[in-house]
Write an enzyme that holds these catalytic residues in place. Structure first.
Site, mmCIF file in Angstrom:
data_model
loop_
_atom_site.group_PDB
_atom_site.id
_atom_site.type_symbol
_atom_site.label_atom_id
_atom_site.label_comp_id
_atom_site.label_asym_id
_atom_site.label_seq_id
_atom_site.Cartn_x
_atom_site.Cartn_y
_atom_site.Cartn_z
ATOM 1 N N LYS A 54 0.725 4.571 6.843
ATOM 2 C CA LYS A 54 -0.010 5.206 5.894
ATOM 3 C C LYS A 54 0.557 6.656 6.005
ATOM 4 O O LYS A 54 0.970 7.205 7.011
ATOM 5 C CB LYS A 54 -1.508 5.085 5.983
ATOM 6 C CG LYS A 54 -2.076 3.839 5.832
ATOM 7 C CD LYS A 54 -2.010 3.402 4.291
ATOM 8 C CE LYS A 54 -3.099 2.068 4.196
ATOM 9 N NZ LYS A 54 -2.191 0.879 4.499
ATOM 10 N N SER B 291 0.826 -1.083 0.108
ATOM 11 C CA SER B 291 0.067 -0.162 0.144
ATOM 12 C C SER B 291 1.019 0.988 0.054
ATOM 13 O O SER B 291 0.308 2.371 -0.252
ATOM 14 C CB SER B 291 -0.953 0.032 1.334
ATOM 15 O OG SER B 291 -0.331 0.136 2.371
#
Length: 147
Positions: free
Chosen positions: A104, A67
């Site tokens: 993230k 990701s």
């Protein structure tokens, strides 16, 4: 020593070391045409001193997944995470979200907080009051293998 393992990250604590470090040649290694390295200087380099600013609050974690590949965080890379740093917009953070750790980019504005992946195949996560959410630490460095 492994502290915690989840589906996305495995956490480690820095090991104590009495080592003086590894030899470091301050020769300015060229990525272009070779240059004479006759006046290089030999020194000792400690990666602990280079990468860890607050030993008591620093941990390592190994990335699992894709990701964050756009930010240069690839599967199996080792992250250096400092829990003493303040979270801020656009910082890369390790977060605990609904029972799992994830890494993230933080997006923070007056409308709220989002966790932004750096891969278009993954969704942006809007944090709401329904989430069990903690910003666990800020990523300061990444250590990767070069094959």
């Amino acid at each position: 020593m492994i502290l915690h393992q989840s589906n996305n990250l495995t956490f480690f604590t820095p090991a104590e070391s009495d080592s003086l470090g590894t030899l470091f040649y301050d020769a300015g290694i060229s990525a272009g045409f070779p240059s004479p390295a006759e006046d290089f200087k030999e020194q000792r380099l400690s990666l602990d001193k280079e990468l860890i600013k607050n030993k008591e609050a620093t941990f390592f974690a190994r990335v699992s997944g894709q990701s964050m590949i756009g930010a240069g965080l690839d599967d199996s890379d080792l992250l250096v995470i400092d829990r003493s740093l303040e979270p801020a917009n656009n910082k890369i953070a390790v977060c605990f979200l609904d029972g799992e750790f994830t890494v993230k980019r933080l997006k923070v504005n007056k409308e709220g907080v989002w966790l932004q992946p750096e891969n278009p195949n993954y969704p942006i996560i809007k944090i709401t009051s329904d989430n069990d959410f903690v910003i666990w630490g800020i990523v300061t460095n990444v250590i990767k293998k070069v094959y």
